[in-house]
Motif scaffolding. Structure first.
Motif, PDB file in Angstrom:
ATOM      1  N   ASN A  93       0.815  -1.214   0.000  1.00 15.32           N
ATOM      2  CA  ASN A  93       0.000   0.000   0.000  1.00 15.32           C
ATOM      3  C   ASN A  93       0.851   1.268   0.000  1.00 15.32           C
ATOM      4  N   LEU A  94       1.354   1.595  -1.184  1.00 16.64           N
ATOM      5  CA  LEU A  94       2.014   2.886  -1.356  1.00 16.64           C
ATOM      6  C   LEU A  94       0.986   4.004  -1.244  1.00 16.64           C
ATOM      7  N   GLU A  95      -0.262   3.673  -1.548  1.00 17.96           N
ATOM      8  CA  GLU A  95      -1.418   4.563  -1.400  1.00 17.96           C
ATOM      9  C   GLU A  95      -2.401   3.867  -0.456  1.00 17.96           C
ATOM     10  N   PRO A  96      -3.450   4.560  -0.020  1.00 14.28           N
ATOM     11  CA  PRO A  96      -4.367   3.960   0.953  1.00 14.28           C
ATOM     12  C   PRO A  96      -5.047   2.686   0.458  1.00 14.28           C
ATOM     13  N   VAL A  97      -5.163   1.729   1.378  1.00 17.07           N
ATOM     14  CA  VAL A  97      -5.956   0.518   1.175  1.00 17.07           C
ATOM     15  C   VAL A  97      -7.020   0.512   2.262  1.00 17.07           C
ATOM     16  N   THR A  98      -8.265   0.359   1.822  1.00 20.22           N
ATOM     17  CA  THR A  98      -9.398   0.272   2.743  1.00 20.22           C
ATOM     18  C   THR A  98     -10.036  -1.096   2.577  1.00 20.22           C
ATOM     19  N   ILE A  99     -10.112  -1.830   3.675  1.00 19.85           N
ATOM     20  CA  ILE A  99     -10.731  -3.154   3.679  1.00 19.85           C
ATOM     21  C   ILE A  99     -11.958  -3.059   4.572  1.00 19.85           C
ATOM     22  N   GLY A 100     -13.139  -3.189   3.970  1.00 18.96           N
ATOM     23  CA  GLY A 100     -14.379  -3.066   4.713  1.00 18.96           C
ATOM     24  C   GLY A 100     -14.623  -4.238   5.651  1.00 18.96           C
ATOM     25  N   ARG A 131      -9.881  -0.271  -2.670  1.00 21.22           N
ATOM     26  CA  ARG A 131     -10.985  -0.335  -1.709  1.00 21.22           C
ATOM     27  C   ARG A 131     -11.690  -1.673  -1.858  1.00 21.22           C
ATOM     28  N   LEU A 132     -11.782  -2.412  -0.761  1.00 19.59           N
ATOM     29  CA  LEU A 132     -12.578  -3.633  -0.703  1.00 19.59           C
ATOM     30  C   LEU A 132     -13.829  -3.303   0.088  1.00 19.59           C
ATOM     31  N   GLU A 133     -14.967  -3.315  -0.584  1.00 18.79           N
ATOM     32  CA  GLU A 133     -16.230  -2.997   0.072  1.00 18.79           C
ATOM     33  C   GLU A 133     -16.620  -4.133   1.013  1.00 18.79           C
ATOM     34  N   PRO A 134     -17.485  -3.848   2.010  1.00 20.85           N
ATOM     35  CA  PRO A 134     -17.875  -4.875   2.984  1.00 20.85           C
ATOM     36  C   PRO A 134     -18.339  -6.169   2.319  1.00 20.85           C
ATOM     37  N   GLY A 135     -17.900  -7.284   2.913  1.00 22.17           N
ATOM     38  CA  GLY A 135     -18.315  -8.599   2.461  1.00 22.17           C
ATOM     39  C   GLY A 135     -17.597  -9.123   1.235  1.00 22.17           C
ATOM     40  N   SER A 136     -16.616  -8.394   0.723  1.00 21.00           N
ATOM     41  CA  SER A 136     -15.911  -8.877  -0.464  1.00 21.00           C
ATOM     42  C   SER A 136     -14.841  -9.896  -0.080  1.00 21.00           C
ATOM     43  N   TRP A 137     -14.401 -10.637  -1.086  1.00 24.67           N
ATOM     44  CA  TRP A 137     -13.426 -11.705  -0.871  1.00 24.67           C
ATOM     45  C   TRP A 137     -12.393 -11.668  -1.978  1.00 24.67           C
ATOM     46  N   VAL A 138     -11.128 -11.592  -1.583  1.00 26.06           N
ATOM     47  CA  VAL A 138     -10.006 -11.722  -2.507  1.00 26.06           C
ATOM     48  C   VAL A 138      -9.414 -13.087  -2.201  1.00 26.06           C
ATOM     49  N   ALA A 139      -9.640 -14.049  -3.097  1.00 28.21           N
ATOM     50  CA  ALA A 139      -9.303 -15.448  -2.839  1.00 28.21           C
ATOM     51  C   ALA A 139      -7.799 -15.705  -2.981  1.00 28.21           C
ATOM     52  N   ALA A 140      -7.415 -16.942  -2.740  1.00 25.18           N
ATOM     53  CA  ALA A 140      -6.007 -17.342  -2.711  1.00 25.18           C
ATOM     54  C   ALA A 140      -5.275 -16.944  -3.994  1.00 25.18           C
ATOM     55  N   ARG A 141      -4.124 -16.323  -3.806  1.00 27.59           N
ATOM     56  CA  ARG A 141      -3.234 -15.900  -4.884  1.00 27.59           C
ATOM     57  C   ARG A 141      -3.869 -14.976  -5.907  1.00 27.59           C
ATOM     58  N   ALA A 142      -4.957 -14.335  -5.537  1.00 27.01           N
ATOM     59  CA  ALA A 142      -5.572 -13.330  -6.409  1.00 27.01           C
ATOM     60  C   ALA A 142      -4.819 -12.017  -6.257  1.00 27.01           C
ATOM     61  N   VAL A 143      -4.972 -11.142  -7.245  1.00 29.69           N
ATOM     62  CA  VAL A 143      -4.288  -9.851  -7.256  1.00 29.69           C
ATOM     63  C   VAL A 143      -5.322  -8.752  -7.498  1.00 29.69           C
ATOM     64  N   VAL A 144      -5.256  -7.702  -6.685  1.00 31.49           N
ATOM     65  CA  VAL A 144      -6.053  -6.499  -6.915  1.00 31.49           C
ATOM     66  C   VAL A 144      -5.061  -5.375  -7.166  1.00 31.49           C
ATOM     67  N   LEU A 145      -5.203  -4.743  -8.331  1.00 34.83           N
ATOM     68  CA  LEU A 145      -4.252  -3.714  -8.742  1.00 34.83           C
ATOM     69  C   LEU A 145      -4.725  -2.313  -8.376  1.00 34.83           C
ATOM     70  N   ARG A 146      -3.829  -1.358  -8.519  1.00 31.85           N
ATOM     71  CA  ARG A 146      -4.044   0.025  -8.110  1.00 31.85           C
ATOM     72  C   ARG A 146      -5.306   0.624  -8.727  1.00 31.85           C
ATOM     73  N   GLY A 147      -5.998   1.413  -7.884  1.00 36.04           N
ATOM     74  CA  GLY A 147      -7.170   2.130  -8.340  1.00 36.04           C
ATOM     75  C   GLY A 147      -8.449   1.319  -8.369  1.00 36.04           C
ATOM     76  N   VAL A 148      -8.414   0.072  -7.934  1.00 35.67           N
ATOM     77  CA  VAL A 148      -9.570  -0.818  -8.045  1.00 35.67           C
ATOM     78  C   VAL A 148     -10.420  -0.796  -6.779  1.00 35.67           C
ATOM     79  N   THR A 149     -11.738  -0.797  -6.994  1.00 38.28           N
ATOM     80  CA  THR A 149     -12.705  -1.020  -5.918  1.00 38.28           C
ATOM     81  C   THR A 149     -13.391  -2.349  -6.189  1.00 38.28           C
ATOM     82  N   VAL A 150     -13.388  -3.228  -5.204  1.00 37.65           N
ATOM     83  CA  VAL A 150     -14.140  -4.475  -5.279  1.00 37.65           C
ATOM     84  C   VAL A 150     -15.445  -4.206  -4.547  1.00 37.65           C
ATOM     85  N   GLY A 151     -16.557  -4.264  -5.282  1.00 34.13           N
ATOM     86  CA  GLY A 151     -17.863  -3.920  -4.733  1.00 34.13           C
ATOM     87  C   GLY A 151     -18.324  -4.848  -3.623  1.00 34.13           C
ATOM     88  N   ARG A 152     -19.325  -4.390  -2.902  1.00 39.43           N
ATOM     89  CA  ARG A 152     -19.892  -5.122  -1.762  1.00 39.43           C
ATOM     90  C   ARG A 152     -20.210  -6.569  -2.174  1.00 39.43           C
TER      91      ARG A 152
END
Length: 179
Positions: A93-100, A131-152
């Motif tokens: 997190n060079l920039e903010p990471v929010t995990i709901g 941003r990971l919205e409440p109730g989201s899931w980033v599963a094993a070995r998955a990647v979320v890149l910069r600027g992405v929001t994973v919806g509720r």
């Protein structure tokens, strides 16, 4: 159509516009705490949120952080209640990471807010928050890149790469998005 080739000159990299958010002494203290305590299997899971808070993270209640998890800058991290972060996850997190609240970041997942301008001769930063919205899931070995929001309630499936926003309830697999 011919592609333009960029001749890189990494010597000229400046990192212009990137703010680490804390003085060098605090950065060094965090890296010592991270590598000597936080990632170790024997360091109690209940103390990991406490250590993150001591370095400026906002961490909710009943957060489980397994061993081997790496956090680049705790002061750029916000975690809600009832969150699980699995073994070996990396929050770059060079920039903010929010995990709901009620989110799961599984084993070996990567949340990466950093990137570079591919057309920049000096390869300057092109970072963005995650941003990971409440109730989201980033599963094993998955990647979320910069600027992405994973919806509720959204899911970034095992081994998938989220390079753009994922709608609430959507599932991204290594083969694409499904309903």
């Amino acid at each position: 159509m011919a592609q333009t080739v960029v001749a890189r000159s990494l010597r000229g990299f400046t990192g212009a516009g990137y703010d680490k958010g804390r003085p060098l002494l605090v950065q060094a203290a965090w890296f010592a705490a991270l590598h000597l305590l936080f990632v170790k299997w024997w360091f109690p899971a209940r103390w990991r949120p406490v250590l993150l808070r001591a370095f400026g993270a906002r961490v909710g209640e009943r957060v489980l952080i397994r061993h081997g998890v790496r956090v680049h800058w705790p002061w750029k991290l916000e975690i809600g209640d009832d969150v699980w972060i699995g073994e070996g996850a990396w929050i770059l997190n060079l920039e903010p990471v929010t995990i709901g609240s009620d989110c799961c970041v599984s084993q070996g997942a990567l949340l990466c807010t950093g990137s570079h301008r591919r057309r920049s001769v000096t390869f300057e930063f092109d970072n963005g928050p995650i941003r990971l919205e409440p109730g989201s899931w980033v599963a094993a070995r998955a990647v979320v890149l910069r600027g992405v929001t994973v919806g509720r309630g959204g899911v970034v499936g095992a081994g998938a790469v989220a390079h753009r926003d994922l709608a609430a309830g959507a599932v991204l697999t290594a083969k694409g998005v499904s309903a």
